[in-house]
Design an enzyme around this catalytic site. Sequence first.
Site, PDB file in Angstrom:
ATOM      1  N   SER A 149      12.946   0.078  -5.860  1.00  0.00           N
ATOM      2  CA  SER A 149      11.502   0.108  -5.598  1.00  0.00           C
ATOM      3  C   SER A 149      11.077   0.555  -4.210  1.00  0.00           C
ATOM      4  O   SER A 149       9.883   0.709  -3.968  1.00  0.00           O
ATOM      5  CB  SER A 149      10.890  -1.259  -5.864  1.00  0.00           C
ATOM      6  N   LYS A 189       3.426  -4.548   1.583  1.00  0.00           N
ATOM      7  CA  LYS A 189       3.367  -4.625   0.121  1.00  0.00           C
ATOM      8  C   LYS A 189       2.844  -5.992  -0.308  1.00  0.00           C
ATOM      9  O   LYS A 189       3.220  -7.018   0.277  1.00  0.00           O
ATOM     10  CB  LYS A 189       4.774  -4.395  -0.451  1.00  0.00           C
ATOM     11  N   SER A 225       8.395   0.078  -7.563  1.00  0.00           N
ATOM     12  CA  SER A 225       7.153  -0.648  -7.593  1.00  0.00           C
ATOM     13  C   SER A 225       6.374  -0.626  -6.287  1.00  0.00           C
ATOM     14  O   SER A 225       5.192  -0.975  -6.275  1.00  0.00           O
ATOM     15  CB  SER A 225       7.444  -2.114  -7.958  1.00  0.00           C
TER      16      SER A 225
END
Length: 480
Positions: A178, A79, A154
Amino acid sequence: MNISTLTIGQIRKGLREKSFSASELVQEALRFAAAENSKTNAYLLLSEERAAAAAAETDRRLAAGDDPGPLAGVPLAVKDVIVTRNLRTTCGSKLLENFIPPYDATAVERLERAGAAIIGKANCDEFAMGSSNENSAYGPVRNPVDLDRVPGGSSGGSAAVVAQGTAVVSLGSDTGGSIRQPASFCGVVGVTPTYGRVSRYGLVAFASSLDHIGPFARNVEDAAVVLREMAGRDPHDATSAHAPVPDYQAACQQSVSGMTIGVPREYFDGLNSETGDQIQKGIQLLQAQGCNIVEVSLPHTPYAIACYYIICTAEASSNLARYDGVRYTTRAAGARSIGEMYNLTRGEGFGAECKRRIMLGTYVLSAGYYDAYYLKAQRVRALIARDFQRAFETVDALVTPVSPFPAFKLGEKLADPMEMYLSDIYTITGDLAGIPCMSVPCGTTPGGLPVGVQILTRHFDEPGMFRLASAFERAGGFQV
Ligand code: GLN
């Protein structure tokens, strides 16, 4: 070799039996990732050179008869809020569009040392703020299961790359859901370990007391293997725990017969009926495995969203103060004073959601409001943690839905931030309490959208969580 269904175990076997080399595997992952990205926008960057070098090293070790490491040749996506040395790390923000970190996050360093090949950086909501990946300055990610829908957020890119099969595993971050919410939307496994289990060194801070790094994988065992490799004390993160790291993979083989599972009644309010039906089927699966199912109450659950959005915005307003145009970031041109330079840089660089959170956080921390909001939220947080502690006096694990609804359409919840915040109603509590929690695939709605079930256990009882998750996955046939 079919990269989109490979597991870590199959990669080990394939390399040992010379069915493919690590270099072939990584080239195939990169080729596939480049081809799929026009559909999903899940990668912000592909790191061809770094992946090729890691794979070449694995092949060299194999040829020399050396141990190539437990993650040898495994294509990994990271990420983009987790820093990678010499690889652009944007946090999904325009502010950091030119930021090249000078060091690797500890989690990244450990996984690479175990043989993993980083193939790219995954798209995400700006500074990990969001539930749909629509807050990225580099465009939304589309859910590979249905391209008109969001992948969740997210860590939307990290979930999407594992679901589409371009990466075998990935790293995400979880502050209020997330990892688990996108895992449930995309039909993959997502793990949020105990707070302090994995070092946060190199995870760009959003809300430091809530931030976690965790893995995404196509099955529970792969997630267990990745977590084991990156967990453990790190002198660079004072909040990382000294506790020894158990063999999570071994826990996946244990029977769950006789375990007592709590189902919190508050977690079924506001649940979409199609999701609810799947969760009920999931609970029956556990019962069929010999688990005792009991209803429990976590009475402070209704306060979780308010509590979370006070604490996380307060911490974010402080953490994001460092992006001032002096350090890290792109600097706005045309300012006549330093104050103006800060204003212009931050005004142009931050997206709407970050600005909203910085303003809310500054407000709840300001003199006169601190006691009414921030201090009170900290007290509520303690009550939420105590609810879990009490429940774990009588049950071994809790089982709940991950999200009140399956993946929604792009744009559907953009107009109303409150509606978006409600996506995290069942996941925020685990972060506030700091306990391990994960999302495991639990079939699909009649329309074919993935549903995830959440499993939560006591602090540092990742073995119990993996044990239950793995048995659940086998019983439901949700395994790759
Ligand atoms: N969706 C939540 C938020 O917007 C959680 C984010 C996260 O876990 N990073 O804050």
